[in-house]
Write a protein that holds these residues in place. Structure first.
Motif, mmCIF file in Angstrom:
data_model
loop_
_atom_site.group_PDB
_atom_site.id
_atom_site.type_symbol
_atom_site.label_atom_id
_atom_site.label_comp_id
_atom_site.label_asym_id
_atom_site.label_seq_id
_atom_site.Cartn_x
_atom_site.Cartn_y
_atom_site.Cartn_z
ATOM 1 N N SER A 68 -39.237 105.247 100.009
ATOM 2 C CA SER A 68 -39.782 103.968 100.454
ATOM 3 C C SER A 68 -38.823 102.823 100.147
ATOM 4 O O SER A 68 -37.958 102.927 99.285
ATOM 5 C CB SER A 68 -41.134 103.700 99.798
ATOM 6 O OG SER A 68 -40.974 103.599 98.400
ATOM 7 N N ARG A 69 -39.004 101.712 100.861
ATOM 8 C CA ARG A 69 -38.203 100.511 100.615
ATOM 9 C C ARG A 69 -38.564 99.961 99.250
ATOM 10 O O ARG A 69 -39.643 100.229 98.734
ATOM 11 C CB ARG A 69 -38.495 99.482 101.700
ATOM 12 C CG ARG A 69 -38.054 99.961 103.052
ATOM 13 C CD ARG A 69 -38.397 99.078 104.196
ATOM 14 N NE ARG A 69 -38.940 97.772 103.887
ATOM 15 C CZ ARG A 69 -39.367 96.943 104.810
ATOM 16 N NH1 ARG A 69 -39.315 97.279 106.059
ATOM 17 N NH2 ARG A 69 -39.852 95.782 104.492
ATOM 18 N N PRO A 70 -37.668 99.134 98.673
ATOM 19 C CA PRO A 70 -37.970 98.593 97.343
ATOM 20 C C PRO A 70 -39.302 97.834 97.336
ATOM 21 O O PRO A 70 -40.160 98.115 96.518
ATOM 22 C CB PRO A 70 -36.822 97.669 97.022
ATOM 23 C CG PRO A 70 -35.841 97.762 98.121
ATOM 24 C CD PRO A 70 -36.398 98.665 99.182
ATOM 25 N N ILE A 71 -39.516 96.903 98.221
ATOM 26 C CA ILE A 71 -40.778 96.238 98.575
ATOM 27 C C ILE A 71 -40.486 95.483 99.862
ATOM 28 O O ILE A 71 -39.328 95.271 100.203
ATOM 29 C CB ILE A 71 -41.318 95.250 97.499
ATOM 30 C CG1 ILE A 71 -40.331 94.125 97.239
ATOM 31 C CG2 ILE A 71 -41.703 95.953 96.226
ATOM 32 C CD1 ILE A 71 -40.925 93.024 96.370
ATOM 33 N N ASP A 72 -41.498 95.041 100.581
ATOM 34 C CA ASP A 72 -41.251 94.276 101.803
ATOM 35 C C ASP A 72 -40.804 92.874 101.461
ATOM 36 O O ASP A 72 -39.733 92.445 101.846
ATOM 37 C CB ASP A 72 -42.489 94.223 102.694
ATOM 38 C CG ASP A 72 -42.226 93.421 103.941
ATOM 39 O OD1 ASP A 72 -41.342 93.826 104.732
ATOM 40 O OD2 ASP A 72 -42.854 92.361 104.112
ATOM 41 N N HIS A 73 -41.655 92.142 100.744
ATOM 42 C CA HIS A 73 -41.271 90.816 100.274
ATOM 43 C C HIS A 73 -42.242 90.366 99.204
ATOM 44 O O HIS A 73 -43.295 90.960 99.012
ATOM 45 C CB HIS A 73 -41.218 89.790 101.421
ATOM 46 C CG HIS A 73 -42.531 89.229 101.835
ATOM 47 N ND1 HIS A 73 -43.347 89.866 102.745
ATOM 48 C CD2 HIS A 73 -43.188 88.095 101.468
ATOM 49 C CE1 HIS A 73 -44.442 89.142 102.927
ATOM 50 N NE2 HIS A 73 -44.376 88.064 102.160
ATOM 51 N N MET A 74 -41.830 89.353 98.501
ATOM 52 C CA MET A 74 -42.745 88.682 97.597
ATOM 53 C C MET A 74 -42.648 87.204 97.897
ATOM 54 O O MET A 74 -41.665 86.733 98.467
ATOM 55 C CB MET A 74 -42.427 88.979 96.138
ATOM 56 C CG MET A 74 -41.166 88.368 95.619
ATOM 57 S SD MET A 74 -41.043 88.672 93.871
ATOM 58 C CE MET A 74 -39.298 88.916 93.726
ATOM 59 N N CYS A 75 -43.679 86.480 97.540
ATOM 60 C CA CYS A 75 -43.729 85.057 97.818
ATOM 61 C C CYS A 75 -43.823 84.297 96.504
ATOM 62 O O CYS A 75 -44.660 84.607 95.659
ATOM 63 C CB CYS A 75 -44.933 84.749 98.706
ATOM 64 S SG CYS A 75 -45.065 83.004 99.111
ATOM 65 N N LEU A 76 -42.955 83.312 96.354
ATOM 66 C CA LEU A 76 -42.927 82.481 95.161
ATOM 67 C C LEU A 76 -43.240 81.045 95.541
ATOM 68 O O LEU A 76 -42.599 80.482 96.431
ATOM 69 C CB LEU A 76 -41.551 82.546 94.493
ATOM 70 C CG LEU A 76 -41.035 83.933 94.127
ATOM 71 C CD1 LEU A 76 -39.600 83.835 93.623
ATOM 72 C CD2 LEU A 76 -41.940 84.578 93.102
ATOM 73 N N GLU A 77 -44.221 80.456 94.881
ATOM 74 C CA GLU A 77 -44.534 79.047 95.121
ATOM 75 C C GLU A 77 -43.498 78.182 94.426
ATOM 76 O O GLU A 77 -43.138 78.428 93.278
ATOM 77 C CB GLU A 77 -45.926 78.705 94.586
ATOM 78 C CG GLU A 77 -46.305 77.260 94.832
ATOM 79 C CD GLU A 77 -47.647 76.875 94.246
ATOM 80 O OE1 GLU A 77 -47.987 75.694 94.347
ATOM 81 O OE2 GLU A 77 -48.342 77.741 93.683
ATOM 82 N N VAL A 78 -42.989 77.172 95.143
ATOM 83 C CA VAL A 78 -42.028 76.226 94.569
ATOM 84 C C VAL A 78 -42.608 74.819 94.656
ATOM 85 O O VAL A 78 -43.481 74.544 95.477
ATOM 86 C CB VAL A 78 -40.654 76.282 95.270
ATOM 87 C CG1 VAL A 78 -40.027 77.667 95.128
ATOM 88 C CG2 VAL A 78 -40.755 75.898 96.740
ATOM 89 N N GLU A 79 -42.120 73.945 93.805
ATOM 90 C CA GLU A 79 -42.620 72.574 93.787
ATOM 91 C C GLU A 79 -42.063 71.761 94.955
ATOM 92 O O GLU A 79 -42.765 70.958 95.549
ATOM 93 C CB GLU A 79 -42.231 71.918 92.466
ATOM 94 C CG GLU A 79 -42.886 70.578 92.244
ATOM 95 C CD GLU A 79 -42.666 70.078 90.835
ATOM 96 O OE1 GLU A 79 -42.143 68.967 90.699
ATOM 97 O OE2 GLU A 79 -43.006 70.809 89.887
ATOM 98 N N ASN A 80 -40.781 71.957 95.282
ATOM 99 C CA ASN A 80 -40.135 71.205 96.354
ATOM 100 C C ASN A 80 -39.223 72.151 97.107
ATOM 101 O O ASN A 80 -38.170 72.538 96.604
ATOM 102 C CB ASN A 80 -39.359 70.026 95.779
ATOM 103 C CG ASN A 80 -38.752 69.159 96.844
ATOM 104 O OD1 ASN A 80 -38.020 69.634 97.719
ATOM 105 N ND2 ASN A 80 -39.050 67.874 96.795
ATOM 106 N N ILE A 81 -39.610 72.511 98.322
ATOM 107 C CA ILE A 81 -38.876 73.524 99.072
ATOM 108 C C ILE A 81 -37.466 73.072 99.447
ATOM 109 O O ILE A 81 -36.541 73.869 99.448
ATOM 110 C CB ILE A 81 -39.676 73.982 100.307
ATOM 111 C CG1 ILE A 81 -39.094 75.296 100.850
ATOM 112 C CG2 ILE A 81 -39.716 72.933 101.380
ATOM 113 C CD1 ILE A 81 -40.054 76.391 100.943
ATOM 114 N N LEU A 82 -37.286 71.787 99.735
ATOM 115 C CA LEU A 82 -35.954 71.303 100.082
ATOM 116 C C LEU A 82 -35.019 71.395 98.883
ATOM 117 O O LEU A 82 -33.862 71.832 99.016
ATOM 118 C CB LEU A 82 -36.026 69.871 100.616
ATOM 119 C CG LEU A 82 -36.790 69.694 101.928
ATOM 120 C CD1 LEU A 82 -36.913 68.211 102.285
ATOM 121 C CD2 LEU A 82 -36.128 70.475 103.052
ATOM 122 N N ASP A 83 -35.500 70.997 97.706
ATOM 123 C CA ASP A 83 -34.691 71.111 96.494
ATOM 124 C C ASP A 83 -34.381 72.568 96.173
ATOM 125 O O ASP A 83 -33.269 72.903 95.765
ATOM 126 C CB ASP A 83 -35.404 70.477 95.296
ATOM 127 C CG ASP A 83 -35.431 68.958 95.360
ATOM 128 O OD1 ASP A 83 -34.724 68.363 96.214
ATOM 129 O OD2 ASP A 83 -36.178 68.361 94.553
#
Length: 139
Positions: A68-83
């Motif tokens: 199997s693949r390592p994982i598909d993806h994970m999602c991390l919340e960030v405070e400021n996406i541009l930064d």
């Protein structure tokens, strides 16, 4: 009934432990909490994301389970996406331009040294994760 609290961890099988640790520590700013060792040799580690969430990493050759693949993806919340995107680019790592998804949440994508996709999220006051309501996918 099970009362779920939050994501505890995501487990990744790494082809290069050093490159993986450097990516998550230097590029994404996570900190190693502890290493997994066997006979004095490191074969994995735990990284703190924030709160009580972690990324668990094991050497692929010593821990792989099937093809199997390592994982598909994970999602991390960030405070400021541009930064966040600017910081990642400053580390010499490619990241997509931040865009607002159909869920009214800003997102950008980066890939770790093992090919694991990481979605970066910045919630808004209108994010479907908080307001509810079905959203028509545009992809």
């Amino acid at each position: 009934m099970i009362k779920l609290k939050q994501l505890a961890h995501v487990c990744i099988f790494a082809h290069d432990l050093d490159a993986t640790r450097a990516f998550y520590e230097d590029v994404l700013g996570m900190k190693t909490v502890f290493d997994f060792t066997r006979e004095g040799r490191v074969f994995g580690f735990y990284l703190a994301i924030g709160g009580r969430s972690h990324v668990e990493v094991f050497e692929a050759s010593g821990a792989a389970r099937g093809d199997s693949r390592p994982i598909d993806h994970m999602c991390l919340e960030v405070e400021n996406i541009l930064d966040a995107a600017m910081h990642i680019r400053g580390k010499g790592v490619e990241v997509t331009e931040p865009t607002k998804g159909v869920d009214e949440t800003y997102q950008a994508w980066v890939t770790d040294p093992n090919g694991v996709k990481i979605e970066l999220f910045e919630y808004t006051d209108r994010s479907a994760q908080f307001t509810g309501g079905d959203r028509e996918a545009n992809w």
